[in-house]
Scaffold this motif. Structure first.
Motif, PDB file in Angstrom:
ATOM      1  N   VAL A   1       0.862  -1.182   0.000  1.00  8.97           N
ATOM      2  CA  VAL A   1       0.000   0.000   0.000  1.00  8.97           C
ATOM      3  C   VAL A   1       0.895   1.228   0.000  1.00  8.97           C
ATOM      4  O   VAL A   1       1.853   1.310   0.762  1.00  8.97           O
ATOM      5  CB  VAL A   1      -0.965   0.001   1.214  1.00  8.97           C
ATOM      6  N   GLY A   2       0.592   2.173  -0.867  1.00  9.91           N
ATOM      7  CA  GLY A   2       1.475   3.315  -1.044  1.00  9.91           C
ATOM      8  C   GLY A   2       0.948   4.609  -0.447  1.00  9.91           C
ATOM      9  O   GLY A   2      -0.258   4.836  -0.358  1.00  9.91           O
ATOM     10  N   ASP A   3       1.884   5.453  -0.056  1.00 16.46           N
ATOM     11  CA  ASP A   3       1.574   6.802   0.425  1.00 16.46           C
ATOM     12  C   ASP A   3       2.032   7.786  -0.653  1.00 16.46           C
ATOM     13  O   ASP A   3       3.229   8.022  -0.828  1.00 16.46           O
ATOM     14  CB  ASP A   3       2.311   7.063   1.738  1.00 16.46           C
ATOM     15  N   ALA A   4       1.088   8.347  -1.387  1.00 14.26           N
ATOM     16  CA  ALA A   4       1.401   9.261  -2.489  1.00 14.26           C
ATOM     17  C   ALA A   4       1.367  10.717  -2.051  1.00 14.26           C
ATOM     18  O   ALA A   4       1.148  11.610  -2.876  1.00 14.26           O
ATOM     19  CB  ALA A   4       0.426   9.026  -3.647  1.00 14.26           C
ATOM     20  N   GLY A   5       1.632  10.960  -0.784  1.00 15.47           N
ATOM     21  CA  GLY A   5       1.587  12.322  -0.273  1.00 15.47           C
ATOM     22  C   GLY A   5       2.527  13.272  -0.988  1.00 15.47           C
ATOM     23  O   GLY A   5       2.176  14.426  -1.259  1.00 15.47           O
ATOM     24  N   LYS A   6       3.732  12.806  -1.315  1.00 14.62           N
ATOM     25  CA  LYS A   6       4.692  13.663  -2.008  1.00 14.62           C
ATOM     26  C   LYS A   6       4.179  14.048  -3.391  1.00 14.62           C
ATOM     27  O   LYS A   6       4.312  15.203  -3.823  1.00 14.62           O
ATOM     28  CB  LYS A   6       6.044  12.970  -2.114  1.00 14.62           C
ATOM     29  N   ALA A   7       3.593  13.081  -4.109  1.00 15.11           N
ATOM     30  CA  ALA A   7       3.046  13.369  -5.439  1.00 15.11           C
ATOM     31  C   ALA A   7       1.887  14.360  -5.342  1.00 15.11           C
ATOM     32  O   ALA A   7       1.723  15.225  -6.211  1.00 15.11           O
ATOM     33  CB  ALA A   7       2.586  12.077  -6.114  1.00 15.11           C
ATOM     34  N   ARG A   8       1.100  14.236  -4.309  1.00 12.03           N
ATOM     35  CA  ARG A   8      -0.001  15.183  -4.112  1.00 12.03           C
ATOM     36  C   ARG A   8       0.539  16.591  -3.872  1.00 12.03           C
ATOM     37  O   ARG A   8       0.059  17.561  -4.461  1.00 12.03           O
ATOM     38  CB  ARG A   8      -0.867  14.742  -2.937  1.00 12.03           C
ATOM     39  N   ARG A   9       1.543  16.683  -3.001  1.00 13.89           N
ATOM     40  CA  ARG A   9       2.063  18.002  -2.628  1.00 13.89           C
ATOM     41  C   ARG A   9       2.840  18.659  -3.767  1.00 13.89           C
ATOM     42  O   ARG A   9       2.660  19.845  -4.052  1.00 13.89           O
ATOM     43  CB  ARG A   9       2.988  17.868  -1.413  1.00 13.89           C
ATOM     44  N   GLU A  10       3.712  17.903  -4.430  1.00 11.25           N
ATOM     45  CA  GLU A  10       4.617  18.505  -5.398  1.00 11.25           C
ATOM     46  C   GLU A  10       4.108  18.468  -6.833  1.00 11.25           C
ATOM     47  O   GLU A  10       4.435  19.347  -7.635  1.00 11.25           O
ATOM     48  CB  GLU A  10       5.988  17.815  -5.321  1.00 11.25           C
ATOM     49  N   LEU A  11       3.325  17.451  -7.175  1.00  9.15           N
ATOM     50  CA  LEU A  11       2.843  17.313  -8.553  1.00  9.15           C
ATOM     51  C   LEU A  11       1.380  17.718  -8.703  1.00  9.15           C
ATOM     52  O   LEU A  11       0.879  17.828  -9.824  1.00  9.15           O
ATOM     53  CB  LEU A  11       3.014  15.862  -9.042  1.00  9.15           C
ATOM     54  N   GLY A  12       0.689  17.902  -7.590  1.00 10.29           N
ATOM     55  CA  GLY A  12      -0.738  18.211  -7.662  1.00 10.29           C
ATOM     56  C   GLY A  12      -1.553  17.040  -8.167  1.00 10.29           C
ATOM     57  O   GLY A  12      -2.632  17.220  -8.752  1.00 10.29           O
ATOM     58  N   TRP A  13      -1.064  15.821  -7.922  1.00  6.98           N
ATOM     59  CA  TRP A  13      -1.702  14.620  -8.467  1.00  6.98           C
ATOM     60  C   TRP A  13      -2.676  14.007  -7.470  1.00  6.98           C
ATOM     61  O   TRP A  13      -2.412  13.976  -6.264  1.00  6.98           O
ATOM     62  CB  TRP A  13      -0.639  13.585  -8.839  1.00  6.98           C
ATOM     63  N   GLU A  14      -3.784  13.487  -7.991  1.00  2.55           N
ATOM     64  CA  GLU A  14      -4.765  12.775  -7.176  1.00  2.55           C
ATOM     65  C   GLU A  14      -5.357  11.632  -7.997  1.00  2.55           C
ATOM     66  O   GLU A  14      -5.623  11.800  -9.197  1.00  2.55           O
ATOM     67  CB  GLU A  14      -5.907  13.706  -6.746  1.00  2.55           C
ATOM     68  N   PRO A  15      -5.602  10.467  -7.395  1.00  4.67           N
ATOM     69  CA  PRO A  15      -6.339   9.416  -8.107  1.00  4.67           C
ATOM     70  C   PRO A  15      -7.787   9.843  -8.280  1.00  4.67           C
ATOM     71  O   PRO A  15      -8.348  10.521  -7.412  1.00  4.67           O
ATOM     72  CB  PRO A  15      -6.216   8.204  -7.173  1.00  4.67           C
ATOM     73  N   THR A  16      -8.389   9.485  -9.398  1.00  2.55           N
ATOM     74  CA  THR A  16      -9.748   9.958  -9.689  1.00  2.55           C
ATOM     75  C   THR A  16     -10.796   8.853  -9.762  1.00  2.55           C
ATOM     76  O   THR A  16     -11.992   9.141  -9.773  1.00  2.55           O
ATOM     77  CB  THR A  16      -9.770  10.710 -11.044  1.00  2.55           C
ATOM     78  N   VAL A  17     -10.371   7.582  -9.809  1.00  2.00           N
ATOM     79  CA  VAL A  17     -11.318   6.465  -9.964  1.00  2.00           C
ATOM     80  C   VAL A  17     -11.112   5.477  -8.823  1.00  2.00           C
ATOM     81  O   VAL A  17      -9.984   5.031  -8.584  1.00  2.00           O
ATOM     82  CB  VAL A  17     -11.123   5.753 -11.321  1.00  2.00           C
ATOM     83  N   ASP A  18     -12.189   5.130  -8.109  1.00  6.20           N
ATOM     84  CA  ASP A  18     -12.041   4.236  -6.960  1.00  6.20           C
ATOM     85  C   ASP A  18     -12.066   2.766  -7.383  1.00  6.20           C
ATOM     86  O   ASP A  18     -12.305   2.427  -8.541  1.00  6.20           O
ATOM     87  CB  ASP A  18     -13.097   4.525  -5.892  1.00  6.20           C
ATOM     88  N   PHE A  19     -11.807   1.896  -6.421  1.00 10.51           N
ATOM     89  CA  PHE A  19     -11.651   0.461  -6.668  1.00 10.51           C
ATOM     90  C   PHE A  19     -12.871  -0.156  -7.348  1.00 10.51           C
ATOM     91  O   PHE A  19     -12.750  -0.848  -8.367  1.00 10.51           O
ATOM     92  CB  PHE A  19     -11.364  -0.242  -5.332  1.00 10.51           C
ATOM     93  N   GLU A  20     -14.049   0.068  -6.787  1.00  6.28           N
ATOM     94  CA  GLU A  20     -15.256  -0.547  -7.343  1.00  6.28           C
ATOM     95  C   GLU A  20     -15.490  -0.114  -8.784  1.00  6.28           C
ATOM     96  O   GLU A  20     -15.890  -0.925  -9.635  1.00  6.28           O
ATOM     97  CB  GLU A  20     -16.474  -0.176  -6.478  1.00  6.28           C
ATOM     98  N   GLU A  21     -15.216   1.158  -9.072  1.00  7.78           N
ATOM     99  CA  GLU A  21     -15.421   1.666 -10.425  1.00  7.78           C
ATOM    100  C   GLU A  21     -14.412   1.062 -11.399  1.00  7.78           C
ATOM    101  O   GLU A  21     -14.752   0.753 -12.552  1.00  7.78           O
ATOM    102  CB  GLU A  21     -15.319   3.188 -10.429  1.00  7.78           C
ATOM    103  N   ILE A  22     -13.177   0.889 -10.961  1.00  6.29           N
ATOM    104  CA  ILE A  22     -12.152   0.265 -11.806  1.00  6.29           C
ATOM    105  C   ILE A  22     -12.581  -1.149 -12.192  1.00  6.29           C
ATOM    106  O   ILE A  22     -12.571  -1.522 -13.367  1.00  6.29           O
ATOM    107  CB  ILE A  22     -10.794   0.218 -11.080  1.00  6.29           C
ATOM    108  N   VAL A  23     -12.968  -1.928 -11.186  1.00  4.85           N
ATOM    109  CA  VAL A  23     -13.391  -3.313 -11.449  1.00  4.85           C
ATOM    110  C   VAL A  23     -14.611  -3.319 -12.359  1.00  4.85           C
ATOM    111  O   VAL A  23     -14.686  -4.094 -13.330  1.00  4.85           O
ATOM    112  CB  VAL A  23     -13.697  -4.052 -10.129  1.00  4.85           C
ATOM    113  N   GLY A  24     -15.562  -2.450 -12.086  1.00  2.29           N
ATOM    114  CA  GLY A  24     -16.776  -2.396 -12.903  1.00  2.29           C
ATOM    115  C   GLY A  24     -16.500  -2.055 -14.349  1.00  2.29           C
ATOM    116  O   GLY A  24     -17.074  -2.657 -15.264  1.00  2.29           O
ATOM    117  N   ARG A  25     -15.631  -1.091 -14.588  1.00  2.24           N
ATOM    118  CA  ARG A  25     -15.293  -0.716 -15.961  1.00  2.24           C
ATOM    119  C   ARG A  25     -14.629  -1.870 -16.702  1.00  2.24           C
ATOM    120  O   ARG A  25     -14.884  -2.091 -17.896  1.00  2.24           O
ATOM    121  CB  ARG A  25     -14.369   0.499 -15.960  1.00  2.24           C
TER     122      ARG A  25
END
Length: 325
Positions: free
Chosen positions: A288-312
């Motif tokens: 399990v990853g901590d993407a805090g640095k990417a959030r702070r420095e790159l302005g990055w956020e995941p946009t699709v949750d687990f259930e939606e990924i599997v469903g798609r």
């Protein structure tokens, strides 16, 4: 208009990356192997992408391509993609997923020295470099201690990225946790699950055979992770960035979500079996990853949750079955 070179361009991430770069107005080039069966279809789908035949094991060819194309951005996504395959072919894995990265960074550094302009490189690293991690979640400071040939090769590429960064090359190692999409080949367990779930949902019968059902992974949406790589290439400085959602699910939970979405309901357990032959010699129990640095420095956020990924993914495989029918 930036010029980009992508190795592994016909893979899941390569296709999404090419699409994003083209949308940005980039001049996109891709490395393909002469035996890559997906190359012709890719060329038809993306006629504006320039494809170049080459082999990750051919260092002279790689160096020559970088010198000829003179990319502003270089994304190294290619290599062995299967942990199981790496156990059967550890030397080949080291060569293609490890040594080839060093060749590319050397070529990019020489290009930068020759032209006097920055060449931004991104290494697609992997959470497998952490092996059996002792801290949760894993971040950029987590010790690198791989437990598979795949992880070891990725660890070498991760470290050599840091070496060239210290020499002045803008190179970033994006430590990607598991990320999925309908474009995953069925050789990957996630796509195997969704494709099988679609078939079971269609006729009410069949069995999904899996290995370690309790392996717990941090699954994200592949286009999100590609976006993180582009952000990293265009960041002011190179560095290491964990790209993850921070949430985990077991393989059994992935199978349950897929089978339920396919319409199996509470009977999903009747369609899942453990196959001892699919168990890995070594397997990390939880990643399990901590993407805090990417959030702070790159302005990055995941946009699709687990259930939606599997469903798609299930919906995609259901549609494929309909077309075949």
């Amino acid at each position: 208009m930036p010029r980009a070179l992508i190795t592994g361009i016909t893979g899941q991430d390569g296709g999404y990356l090419a699409e994003q770069l083209l949308a940005d107005g980039a001049d996109v080039h891709g490395l393909v192997h002469e035996q890559d069966e997906a190359a012709a279809a890719f060329a038809s789908s993306y006629p504006s992408v320039s494809l170049h035949v080459g082999d990750l094991a051919d260092g002279d060819r790689l160096r020559g391509l970088v010198g000829e194309i003179e990319p502003d951005e270089l994304y190294n996504l290619a290599g062995i993609s299967s942990v199981a395959f790496s156990w059967e072919h550890p030397v080949l894995t080291a060569e293609l997923s490890g040594v080839a990265a060093a060749v590319l960074f050397q070529a990019a550094f020489r290009l930068q020295e020759r032209t006097g302009r920055q060449v931004a490189c991104v290494q697609a690293s992997s959470s497998e470099i952490f092996g059996v991690a002792r801290t949760f979640p894993q971040d950029e400071s987590t010790p690198v201690r791989p437990v598979s040939p795949y992880g070891a090769a990725k660890a070498y590429a991760h470290h050599i990225a840091g070496v060239y960064r210290s020499k002045g090359l803008h190179v970033t190692s994006c430590i990607l946790f598991n990320h999925e999409s309908p474009r995953r080949p069925t050789t990957f367990v996630t796509r195997k699950i969704t494709a099988t779930a679609a078939r079971i949902g269609a006729d009410g019968s069949g069995v999904l055979r899996l290995g370690n059902l309790e392996a717990r992974r941090d699954w994200g949406w592949a286009p999100d992770y590609v976006d993180a790589m582009v952000r990293a290439a265009r960041h002011d400085v190179g560095g290491d960035f964990v790209i993850a959602t921070g949430r985990t699910h077991t393989v059994a939970e992935f199978a349950e979500a897929a089978l339920r979405h396919a319409g199996v309901g509470d009977a999903w357990r009747d369609h899942v079996e453990v196959d001892p032959e699919l168990l890995r010699p070594m397997d990390t129990a939880e990643m399990v990853g901590d993407a805090g640095k990417a959030r702070r420095e790159l302005g990055w956020e995941p946009t699709v949750d687990f259930e939606e990924i599997v469903g798609r993914m299930v919906d995609h495989d259901v549609e494929l079955l309909r077309k075949d029918a």
